[in-house]
Write a protein that holds these residues in place. Sequence first.
Motif, PDB file in Angstrom:
ATOM      1  N   LEU A 245     -10.120 -22.498 123.913  1.00  0.00           N
ATOM      2  CA  LEU A 245      -8.969 -21.602 123.831  1.00  0.00           C
ATOM      3  C   LEU A 245      -8.351 -21.377 125.209  1.00  0.00           C
ATOM      4  O   LEU A 245      -7.127 -21.393 125.380  1.00  0.00           O
ATOM      5  CB  LEU A 245      -9.400 -20.268 123.218  1.00  0.00           C
ATOM      6  CG  LEU A 245      -8.301 -19.338 122.720  1.00  0.00           C
ATOM      7  CD1 LEU A 245      -7.550 -19.963 121.560  1.00  0.00           C
ATOM      8  CD2 LEU A 245      -8.916 -17.999 122.290  1.00  0.00           C
ATOM      9  N   SER A 246      -9.202 -21.191 126.224  1.00  0.00           N
ATOM     10  CA  SER A 246      -8.701 -20.913 127.571  1.00  0.00           C
ATOM     11  C   SER A 246      -7.978 -22.111 128.158  1.00  0.00           C
ATOM     12  O   SER A 246      -6.880 -21.975 128.731  1.00  0.00           O
ATOM     13  CB  SER A 246      -9.874 -20.504 128.474  1.00  0.00           C
ATOM     14  OG  SER A 246     -10.525 -19.361 127.989  1.00  0.00           O
ATOM     15  N   LEU A 247      -8.571 -23.301 128.036  1.00  0.00           N
ATOM     16  CA  LEU A 247      -7.920 -24.480 128.604  1.00  0.00           C
ATOM     17  C   LEU A 247      -6.653 -24.849 127.845  1.00  0.00           C
ATOM     18  O   LEU A 247      -5.673 -25.325 128.439  1.00  0.00           O
ATOM     19  CB  LEU A 247      -8.888 -25.664 128.613  1.00  0.00           C
ATOM     20  CG  LEU A 247     -10.005 -25.610 129.654  1.00  0.00           C
ATOM     21  CD1 LEU A 247     -10.829 -26.889 129.630  1.00  0.00           C
ATOM     22  CD2 LEU A 247      -9.443 -25.384 131.046  1.00  0.00           C
ATOM     23  N   VAL A 257      -1.563 -18.928 121.218  1.00  0.00           N
ATOM     24  CA  VAL A 257      -2.875 -19.572 121.140  1.00  0.00           C
ATOM     25  C   VAL A 257      -3.980 -18.534 121.273  1.00  0.00           C
ATOM     26  O   VAL A 257      -4.964 -18.536 120.520  1.00  0.00           O
ATOM     27  CB  VAL A 257      -3.002 -20.644 122.240  1.00  0.00           C
ATOM     28  CG1 VAL A 257      -4.429 -21.159 122.333  1.00  0.00           C
ATOM     29  CG2 VAL A 257      -2.038 -21.786 121.971  1.00  0.00           C
ATOM     30  N   VAL A 258      -3.819 -17.626 122.222  1.00  0.00           N
ATOM     31  CA  VAL A 258      -4.832 -16.603 122.450  1.00  0.00           C
ATOM     32  C   VAL A 258      -4.914 -15.656 121.256  1.00  0.00           C
ATOM     33  O   VAL A 258      -5.997 -15.347 120.759  1.00  0.00           O
ATOM     34  CB  VAL A 258      -4.526 -15.829 123.742  1.00  0.00           C
ATOM     35  CG1 VAL A 258      -5.551 -14.718 123.956  1.00  0.00           C
ATOM     36  CG2 VAL A 258      -4.501 -16.781 124.937  1.00  0.00           C
ATOM     37  N   VAL A 259      -3.751 -15.196 120.786  1.00  0.00           N
ATOM     38  CA  VAL A 259      -3.736 -14.271 119.652  1.00  0.00           C
ATOM     39  C   VAL A 259      -4.342 -14.924 118.416  1.00  0.00           C
ATOM     40  O   VAL A 259      -5.202 -14.349 117.732  1.00  0.00           O
ATOM     41  CB  VAL A 259      -2.302 -13.794 119.370  1.00  0.00           C
ATOM     42  CG1 VAL A 259      -2.257 -12.910 118.133  1.00  0.00           C
ATOM     43  CG2 VAL A 259      -1.751 -13.040 120.580  1.00  0.00           C
ATOM     44  N   GLY A 261      -6.322 -17.531 118.314  1.00  0.00           N
ATOM     45  CA  GLY A 261      -7.721 -17.847 118.535  1.00  0.00           C
ATOM     46  C   GLY A 261      -8.627 -16.639 118.364  1.00  0.00           C
ATOM     47  O   GLY A 261      -9.706 -16.736 117.759  1.00  0.00           O
ATOM     48  N   VAL A 262      -8.202 -15.494 118.885  1.00  0.00           N
ATOM     49  CA  VAL A 262      -8.990 -14.271 118.715  1.00  0.00           C
ATOM     50  C   VAL A 262      -9.080 -13.900 117.239  1.00  0.00           C
ATOM     51  O   VAL A 262     -10.137 -13.501 116.736  1.00  0.00           O
ATOM     52  CB  VAL A 262      -8.381 -13.127 119.541  1.00  0.00           C
ATOM     53  CG1 VAL A 262      -9.077 -11.802 119.205  1.00  0.00           C
ATOM     54  CG2 VAL A 262      -8.502 -13.420 121.029  1.00  0.00           C
ATOM     55  N   GLY A 263      -7.967 -14.065 116.529  1.00  0.00           N
ATOM     56  CA  GLY A 263      -7.985 -13.785 115.088  1.00  0.00           C
ATOM     57  C   GLY A 263      -8.944 -14.694 114.347  1.00  0.00           C
ATOM     58  O   GLY A 263      -9.713 -14.236 113.486  1.00  0.00           O
ATOM     59  N   LEU A 264      -8.910 -15.998 114.683  1.00  0.00           N
ATOM     60  CA  LEU A 264      -9.833 -16.936 114.042  1.00  0.00           C
ATOM     61  C   LEU A 264     -11.286 -16.616 114.385  1.00  0.00           C
ATOM     62  O   LEU A 264     -12.175 -16.747 113.540  1.00  0.00           O
ATOM     63  CB  LEU A 264      -9.504 -18.364 114.477  1.00  0.00           C
ATOM     64  CG  LEU A 264      -8.213 -18.971 113.909  1.00  0.00           C
ATOM     65  CD1 LEU A 264      -7.957 -20.338 114.533  1.00  0.00           C
ATOM     66  CD2 LEU A 264      -8.312 -19.091 112.388  1.00  0.00           C
ATOM     67  N   LEU A 265     -11.529 -16.190 115.622  1.00  0.00           N
ATOM     68  CA  LEU A 265     -12.884 -15.841 116.022  1.00  0.00           C
ATOM     69  C   LEU A 265     -13.397 -14.645 115.231  1.00  0.00           C
ATOM     70  O   LEU A 265     -14.562 -14.623 114.800  1.00  0.00           O
ATOM     71  CB  LEU A 265     -12.933 -15.541 117.520  1.00  0.00           C
ATOM     72  CG  LEU A 265     -14.313 -15.250 118.122  1.00  0.00           C
ATOM     73  CD1 LEU A 265     -15.227 -16.459 117.938  1.00  0.00           C
ATOM     74  CD2 LEU A 265     -14.182 -14.887 119.595  1.00  0.00           C
ATOM     75  N   LEU A 266     -12.526 -13.657 115.005  1.00  0.00           N
ATOM     76  CA  LEU A 266     -12.929 -12.493 114.216  1.00  0.00           C
ATOM     77  C   LEU A 266     -13.211 -12.882 112.764  1.00  0.00           C
ATOM     78  O   LEU A 266     -14.189 -12.423 112.162  1.00  0.00           O
ATOM     79  CB  LEU A 266     -11.843 -11.422 114.285  1.00  0.00           C
ATOM     80  CG  LEU A 266     -11.647 -10.753 115.654  1.00  0.00           C
ATOM     81  CD1 LEU A 266     -10.472  -9.784 115.611  1.00  0.00           C
ATOM     82  CD2 LEU A 266     -12.914 -10.034 116.101  1.00  0.00           C
TER      83      LEU A 266
END
Length: 437
Positions: A245-247, A257-259, A261-266
């Motif tokens: 996610l960071s790269l 991407v960050v938003v 990705g965090v949603g998918l992680l949750l």
Amino acid sequence: MPSLSSISLRFDAEQGRSEPILFCIAALFVFSNALALGLARHGRIDGSTLWGPLCWLLAQGTAIWLLRKYAPNHDPFLLPIIGLLTGWGILMQDRLAPNFLVRQVAWVVLGTAVLVSITILPRNLRWLRRYRYTLLLLGIALLVATLLFGINPANFDEAKYWLRLPIPFLTPVYFQPSELLKLLLVIFLASYFDERESMGQLQGNGRLPNISYLAPLLLMWGFCMVLLVWQRDLGAATLFFILFLSLLYLATGAWRVVVGGVGLLLLAGVFAYFAFSLVTLRIDAWWNPWLDFDGRAFQIVQSLYAVAAGGIWGQGIGQGFPQYIPVVHSDFAFAAIAEEWGLIGSLGIVGLFALLTHRGMRLALLAERPFRRYLAAGITILLAAQAFLIMGGVTKLLPLTGVTLPFVSYGGSSMMISHVMVGLLLYLSTKTKPIHL
């Protein structure tokens, strides 16, 4: 008025002198605590606690001498930071698990030798880019082999993350392939983004490129994630997700991407909570460990007691009771530091990793080529995220993920791969033109 060139030369001289001074400070800390540990054990100064620090001193001193001779323009802060962390880790092993001390010292010495070799010997890193798919497939093959033939050296039924290396005439040596896969994934991502950027497919304008450009990347990364989740190595899976996610954000500049990705992680966390008993245990222990404080949440409860007992100044090395925490020498080394060195020691560890992160991201910013930029950033993100995850888990800020504290916790695979990563950072620092302010 001095010229800019004279200021730069003076700056270079001060930078060159800072490394041995910082190393002397680290050595003073390590040896004073080794003597204090002998006093705490026997009531007198005892040399039995000094052999590990002496081996560490010889390895670190030789490394600094070699780097100053053969790579004089390397980053002068990285090696003292790693030296202090590894020296602290040797003290912790002598304090908490003396039966593992010989192995820990051996891994530190061997890791230091590999770090120096990577800094000095390579002429370039082109072969890493050229064989990125081969290297990643090799890492995946090792992970598949772990699924089929993995063992646990502690003879537990779960967490079979290790392979035994077929080395004759030696005591059993075990290796954790997921540690190597972390580095190989960084190399693959850096090479992939370098190629796409050189082709003009990554503009960094905040928009994701066409999915066809990202398809090979998503396929390889997704395969790694599936294997790790299947193996139930959720700590490594979390690190892989953060790294990817960071790269991807650094390459595209797309905040979505960050938003997303965090949603998918949750969402993945919610699914894993109901699908995997290990995740259920760790989430429950994080949310309210006091409901089962003498059972499944015993480890995190004892960790919280240790952190609280340390106070500001700590109990002193050898004078606390961190051994009440199960697996304290590996997963919970930070809790032991919090008890025996207190808040001051805890902030010292945090500060060392913050400085390591600063130097690594500085190298990424100064790198002239995209591959070096992404490689430095990826390695730095990986080390920083791993340290943050375990420190957050030990203090109940985050659910426990089971990763180790880099350079401090016991673990040969993690120690070796972490030294390889810092060796690559030092190599990149020798190829970076300094900017004098």
